[in-house]
Design a protein around this motif. Sequence first.
Motif, PDB file in Angstrom:
ATOM      1  N   THR A 293       4.370 -30.620  16.163  1.00 28.29           N
ATOM      2  CA  THR A 293       3.790 -29.926  15.019  1.00 28.29           C
ATOM      3  C   THR A 293       2.994 -30.900  14.173  1.00 28.29           C
ATOM      4  N   ASP A 294       1.798 -30.505  13.788  1.00 23.24           N
ATOM      5  CA  ASP A 294       0.989 -31.223  12.809  1.00 23.24           C
ATOM      6  C   ASP A 294       0.797 -30.273  11.633  1.00 23.24           C
ATOM      7  N   ALA A 295       1.717 -30.352  10.658  1.00 19.61           N
ATOM      8  CA  ALA A 295       1.701 -29.409   9.541  1.00 19.61           C
ATOM      9  C   ALA A 295       0.471 -29.600   8.664  1.00 19.61           C
ATOM     10  N   VAL A 296      -0.032 -30.820   8.577  1.00 19.00           N
ATOM     11  CA  VAL A 296      -1.193 -31.085   7.724  1.00 19.00           C
ATOM     12  C   VAL A 296      -2.416 -30.348   8.235  1.00 19.00           C
ATOM     13  N   HIS A 297      -2.618 -30.358   9.560  1.00 19.68           N
ATOM     14  CA  HIS A 297      -3.798 -29.730  10.148  1.00 19.68           C
ATOM     15  C   HIS A 297      -3.510 -28.342  10.710  1.00 19.68           C
ATOM     16  N   GLN A 298      -2.289 -27.833  10.490  1.00 29.93           N
ATOM     17  CA  GLN A 298      -1.907 -26.501  10.939  1.00 29.93           C
ATOM     18  C   GLN A 298      -2.147 -26.319  12.446  1.00 29.93           C
ATOM     19  N   ILE A 299      -1.675 -27.282  13.219  1.00 26.97           N
ATOM     20  CA  ILE A 299      -1.719 -27.231  14.677  1.00 26.97           C
ATOM     21  C   ILE A 299      -0.298 -27.438  15.179  1.00 26.97           C
ATOM     22  N   PRO A 307       9.213 -21.065  30.866  1.00 27.60           N
ATOM     23  CA  PRO A 307      10.302 -21.758  30.159  1.00 27.60           C
ATOM     24  C   PRO A 307      10.040 -23.256  30.053  1.00 27.60           C
ATOM     25  N   GLY A 308      10.230 -23.779  28.842  1.00 27.53           N
ATOM     26  CA  GLY A 308      10.030 -25.202  28.624  1.00 27.53           C
ATOM     27  C   GLY A 308       8.587 -25.633  28.523  1.00 27.53           C
ATOM     28  N   ARG A 309       7.651 -24.703  28.535  1.00 27.18           N
ATOM     29  CA  ARG A 309       6.230 -25.030  28.411  1.00 27.18           C
ATOM     30  C   ARG A 309       5.704 -24.448  27.101  1.00 27.18           C
ATOM     31  N   TYR A 310       4.625 -25.032  26.618  1.00 32.19           N
ATOM     32  CA  TYR A 310       4.119 -24.671  25.302  1.00 32.19           C
ATOM     33  C   TYR A 310       2.607 -24.477  25.341  1.00 32.19           C
ATOM     34  N   LEU A 311       2.112 -23.787  24.323  1.00 33.26           N
ATOM     35  CA  LEU A 311       0.681 -23.611  24.111  1.00 33.26           C
ATOM     36  C   LEU A 311       0.326 -24.104  22.724  1.00 33.26           C
ATOM     37  N   ILE A 312      -0.807 -24.753  22.605  1.00 32.26           N
ATOM     38  CA  ILE A 312      -1.263 -25.174  21.285  1.00 32.26           C
ATOM     39  C   ILE A 312      -1.747 -23.953  20.514  1.00 32.26           C
ATOM     40  N   ALA A 313      -1.315 -23.852  19.261  1.00 27.64           N
ATOM     41  CA  ALA A 313      -1.718 -22.748  18.385  1.00 27.64           C
ATOM     42  C   ALA A 313      -2.449 -23.305  17.177  1.00 27.64           C
ATOM     43  N   ASP A 314      -3.580 -22.691  16.858  1.00 28.36           N
ATOM     44  CA  ASP A 314      -4.379 -23.010  15.676  1.00 28.36           C
ATOM     45  C   ASP A 314      -5.294 -21.821  15.471  1.00 28.36           C
ATOM     46  N   ASN A 315      -6.055 -21.790  14.402  1.00 33.37           N
ATOM     47  CA  ASN A 315      -6.883 -20.599  14.207  1.00 33.37           C
ATOM     48  C   ASN A 315      -7.969 -20.817  13.162  1.00 33.37           C
ATOM     49  N   HIS A 316      -9.149 -20.245  13.456  1.00 35.01           N
ATOM     50  CA  HIS A 316     -10.197 -20.022  12.466  1.00 35.01           C
ATOM     51  C   HIS A 316     -10.213 -18.526  12.157  1.00 35.01           C
ATOM     52  N   ASP A 317     -10.038 -18.157  10.905  1.00 36.01           N
ATOM     53  CA  ASP A 317      -9.957 -16.741  10.569  1.00 36.01           C
ATOM     54  C   ASP A 317     -11.276 -16.011  10.752  1.00 36.01           C
ATOM     55  N   THR A 318     -12.384 -16.737  10.734  1.00 34.40           N
ATOM     56  CA  THR A 318     -13.686 -16.112  10.984  1.00 34.40           C
ATOM     57  C   THR A 318     -14.447 -16.926  12.023  1.00 34.40           C
TER      58      THR A 318
END
Length: 550
Positions: A293-299, A307-318
């Motif tokens: 987690t990178d809370a500062v950059h919201q990533i 199971p045991g695998r992950y996806l990067i989550a981030d977002n531009h609202d527009t």
Amino acid sequence: MTAPRHERYVLAVDLGTGGPKVGLVSLTGSVSWSDHVALRTRLLPGGGALQDADEWWRVIADATRRAMSSGVIQPEQVVAVSCTGQWASTVPVAEDGRPVGDCVMWMDSRGAPHTRRAVGGPVTGYAPLALWRWVRHSGGAPSTSGADPIGHMLYLEHDEPALAARARWYMEPVDYLSMRFTGIPAASHASMTAAWLTDNRRTDLLRYDPVLVGHAGVPAEKLPPLVPTGSVIGEVLPEVARELGLAPGVVVVTGTPDLHSAALGSGAVLDYQTHLVISTTSWISCPVPMKKTDAVHQIASVPGLAPGRYLIADNHDTGGLCLQWLRDNVIAPDDGLMEGLLDRSPDRSPDRSPGETGPSFDALTALAASVPAGSGDVVFTPWLAGERSPVDDRKARGGFHNLSLATTRAHLVRAVLEGVAYNSRWLHDAVERFVKRRLDPLRVIGGGATSDLWCQIHADVMARTMERVAEPLRANLRGAALFAAVALGEVDLQEIDGLVSVDTRFEPHEADVTTYERLYREFPKLYRTQKPMFARLNRHRSPSEPSRPY
């Protein structure tokens, strides 16, 4: 004898913010029939954003009936239902799964005061202990903007008590749709990611974290039961199957956020294979093997495709919404002004009539192509609804910069296309730092990907190769079907890349890369210099509210 998998189909539903798509998609990802019905979000003073969840079902049911009566396939060929779509929204539903109120959309920020009381503080907007607790337990934290499920639930409980009293469950949109098909309330680590109430380090642990639920102050009894991501929830109810024209025995798999179906629909399903979405919103993601987690950059990396695998989550609202905003609010708004002027003009063009809608997006991008890269050094900042990643600032706003008397409409349109790409570059730089490696090429999908120009602009701005997936508008439908195929054991994740074709590769053009590099250097600086102004001007106003009329 079981029919081959390319002759068996999934009823795929992609519930985008702009309205649902419904498709008949084979277990190998071939789309045989699809339709999209546009719906609008109702924006309210104070940061409200609502859609009618019952209308979603009516539209989806009607589209399904049309699909099944089209003759493209036979009812017995449909073996599964798979729902994907927008997430971090909240539907309050009764015991029978029918909504008791509107869906509180992902951009609704009315719960912000309640969320700030729960987790707010001086460290990037958070209380240090609360941030530590959330990241330690779930790998993320609720947004202090209120624009997420915790904010929504707190808003409903505190500010809409009569509605809250009628709600048996608070459900993500995809889980609500799955319940309309099956009658069974169920959610998964994937669908509930944005609530940050599960231990995302332990996706095998099918319970909500009692510590986080307690500190959030949300009613634990209204959270839907958790089942494994990629499992079968149950069969379509007999009365629903009859209503929709489906055969008995069709199973429903767990719903997924559009993040997950985008990865599958783009074919980017192995570690560090990257996809870029240019849709209403925009994001960059890839599968990764670690929880981070990178809370500062919201990533953050969130529960992924296995199971045991992950996806990067981030977002531009527009993202692509910026081009729609330009068309509908600047170039051709439906305000009657041009009709009045044309009615009074003796030189009125014979091919324009009162009430004519604005130009097509193809026409806009063709106009943008008429001016050189760089748009005459005009820079557009696309933060029309604030920003989430790589900065979390709900007060940020968009703008055109460096306009001159030589600036034309073509420059403005191209500047919007380039501004969205600058924002993607800003995010991509942060994601590469997050994963500590170069991410190239990127699979590109979404409505914006249908434009060759916009794909090429992204390649040049980001100095990365863009691989446009065939039928980019149908990528999430394809992804939802492939998710069902994996859940049913018909397709292995390792096969997905071979089932998804790329129609065009866009390589960076050296001269344009140089032009855009010079302009991009100004882009993050524009945010930093304007951030104090955004805070002053938008202190008490949501992204959907207009400026005061004085």
